[in-house]
Scaffold this motif. Sequence first.
Motif, short mmCIF file in Angstrom:
data_model
loop_
_atom_site.label_atom_id
_atom_site.label_comp_id
_atom_site.label_asym_id
_atom_site.label_seq_id
_atom_site.Cartn_x
_atom_site.Cartn_y
_atom_site.Cartn_z
N ALA A 1 6.95 2.75 7.65
CA ALA A 1 7.07 2.56 6.20
C ALA A 1 6.10 3.48 5.49
O ALA A 1 5.15 4.01 6.09
N TYR B 1 11.26 1.92 4.12
CA TYR B 1 11.07 1.19 5.36
C TYR B 1 12.15 1.57 6.36
O TYR B 1 13.28 1.86 5.99
N LEU C 1 3.83 -3.88 3.64
CA LEU C 1 3.46 -2.50 3.97
C LEU C 1 2.23 -2.46 4.87
O LEU C 1 2.17 -1.66 5.81
N ALA D 1 1.77 1.17 6.84
CA ALA D 1 2.30 2.19 5.92
C ALA D 1 1.18 3.02 5.30
O ALA D 1 0.07 2.54 5.09
#
Length: 197
Positions: A120, A136, A157, A162
Motif C-alpha cells: 500500500a 492497496y 495503512l 505503507a
Amino acid sequence: MTVQALILAGGRGSRLGDVRKGELRIGGRTLLERVTERLGDLPAIVSTGPGPTGIGADNTIADGTLSFGGPMAGIAAALRHLHGAAEPGDLLLTMAVDTPFLPRDFAARMIAALDGGAQAAYAAWGQQIYPTNAIYRLSGLYPLLSGTMPDSPKRLLQSLGAGPVDWTSRAAADPFVNLNTLADLIALGRRARAGDE
C-alpha cells in the motif's frame, strides 16, 4: 492487473449543515465530477455512506453496517462488492470526494508506488498525510473481510507498512486540500477562480 477506483463520498458533511459533499460545487462543477474527471478513463465506484443518497449513478455502493463509519466503512463496502469479481492481484485506488484539486497524475503515481512490491501507499504533501487518498493490493485487503477491520485508513495503512507518495515537488499548492467547513468552501472556490485546476 486491474485498478479498481473507489471514491469515498459517504461523509455526512456535518460541519457544513449535513450536506452531501459530493454535490457541492467548486468552479462550476460538483466535487464528485471534479474527482471523477481526474481519473481519466479509469472506471470508479462511489461509496455513498449509509441510507438514501442523491447520487443516482449505477456505480454506487452503500456502506454496510460496521461498528464504525467513515472512510473505513466505504472501503469495507468496496471490498465486499469486489470480492469474487476482482482478482487478488488487482489494486484498489481510493480518494476522498472532497479533494477538488486531486492531481491529474494521481492514479499513475500511486500505481507506480507499488511497483517494488509494496502492499500500500498513501498521498502526502510534505508532512501532511492523506490516508483516504491511497492505493492497496487487494491481496492484502481481502483477508480483512473475515477478520478484524481497522477503524481508520491510517491504521490500515500502518498495518500494511505503507509509505508516502509526496507531491511537494510537483505542485505549487497542496493538491489534496479538502473541504470540511464553509471557510474551506469559500477558499477552494477562490482557488478555482484563480485558475488552479
